[in-house]
Design a protein around this motif. Structure first.
Motif, short mmCIF file in Angstrom:
data_model
loop_
_atom_site.label_atom_id
_atom_site.label_comp_id
_atom_site.label_asym_id
_atom_site.label_seq_id
_atom_site.Cartn_x
_atom_site.Cartn_y
_atom_site.Cartn_z
N ASP A 86 88.55 25.21 118.42
CA ASP A 86 87.59 25.09 117.33
C ASP A 86 86.26 24.58 117.87
N PRO A 87 85.23 25.40 117.88
CA PRO A 87 85.21 26.74 117.30
C PRO A 87 85.61 27.84 118.28
N THR A 88 85.85 29.00 117.72
CA THR A 88 85.97 30.24 118.47
C THR A 88 84.94 31.19 117.87
N HIS A 89 84.05 31.70 118.70
CA HIS A 89 82.97 32.55 118.23
C HIS A 89 82.95 33.85 119.01
N TYR A 90 82.53 34.90 118.32
CA TYR A 90 82.34 36.20 118.94
C TYR A 90 80.95 36.73 118.58
N ALA A 91 80.38 37.50 119.48
CA ALA A 91 79.20 38.26 119.11
C ALA A 91 79.63 39.28 118.06
N SER A 92 78.75 39.53 117.13
CA SER A 92 79.12 40.38 115.99
C SER A 92 79.58 41.77 116.43
N SER A 93 78.99 42.29 117.49
CA SER A 93 79.33 43.64 117.92
C SER A 93 80.70 43.72 118.59
N MET A 94 81.24 42.58 118.99
CA MET A 94 82.54 42.56 119.65
C MET A 94 83.67 42.10 118.73
N LYS A 95 83.30 41.52 117.59
CA LYS A 95 84.32 40.98 116.70
C LYS A 95 85.23 42.11 116.24
N GLY A 96 86.53 41.88 116.34
CA GLY A 96 87.49 42.90 115.94
C GLY A 96 87.98 43.75 117.09
N ARG A 97 87.21 43.83 118.16
CA ARG A 97 87.62 44.59 119.35
C ARG A 97 88.01 43.68 120.51
N PHE A 98 87.35 42.53 120.61
CA PHE A 98 87.59 41.61 121.71
C PHE A 98 88.31 40.37 121.19
N THR A 99 89.20 39.83 122.02
CA THR A 99 89.91 38.60 121.68
C THR A 99 89.86 37.65 122.86
N ILE A 100 89.39 36.44 122.61
CA ILE A 100 89.35 35.43 123.66
C ILE A 100 90.52 34.48 123.48
N SER A 101 91.13 34.11 124.58
CA SER A 101 92.22 33.16 124.54
C SER A 101 92.11 32.27 125.77
N ARG A 102 92.76 31.14 125.72
CA ARG A 102 92.74 30.26 126.87
C ARG A 102 94.04 29.51 127.02
N ASP A 103 94.34 29.16 128.24
CA ASP A 103 95.51 28.37 128.58
C ASP A 103 95.00 27.11 129.25
N ASN A 104 94.95 26.04 128.50
CA ASN A 104 94.38 24.81 129.04
C ASN A 104 95.20 24.25 130.19
#
Length: 124
Positions: free
Chosen positions: A56-74
């Motif tokens: 929190d937060p997780t943000h995407y550029a509007s043109s990538m939202k829905g196509r790209f997914t960001i994830s992380r493994d701390n």
């Protein structure tokens, strides 16, 4: 000092998927936001996505939202970018970045730490 190393780039056809990964070393990135930028030839650097250490937060550029997914493994100090339905317009060098401050991803100077980049090329 934080080092970021990207991997996973390559040449794919339009419509394909690709997953980029970024591994941090030098220190644990607990408390850091991590994310991705890209830069195409002749164009300015463009924000892609970010995810704060707790999600929190997780943000995407509007043109990538829905196509790209960001994830992380701390635990592994890694961040991934799953990219679907790629188009030739997604062709760019993709850079991993990290910062203690989420707002730095939107500042002109950008985050504190950067990787060397991984090339993504999408053919039509």
């Amino acid at each position: 000092q934080v080092q970021l190393l990207e991997s996973g780039g390559g040449l794919v056809q339009a419509g394909a998927s690709l997953t980029l990964s970024c591994t941090a070393s030098g220190r644990t990135l607990s408390g850091y936001a991590m994310g991705w930028f890209r830069q195409a030839p002749g164009k300015e650097r463009e924000f892609v996505a970010l995810k704060n250490w707790n999600g929190d937060p997780t943000h995407y550029a509007s043109s990538m939202k829905g196509r790209f997914t960001i994830s992380r493994d701390n635990a592994e100090n890694t961040v991934h970018l799953q990219m679907n339905r790629l188009t030739p317009e997604d062709t760019a060098m993709y850079y991993c970045a990290a910062s203690l401050h989420v707002r730095s991803f939107y500042d002109p100077t950008g985050p504190d730490y950067w990787g060397q980049g991984t090339q993504v090329t999408v053919s039509s």
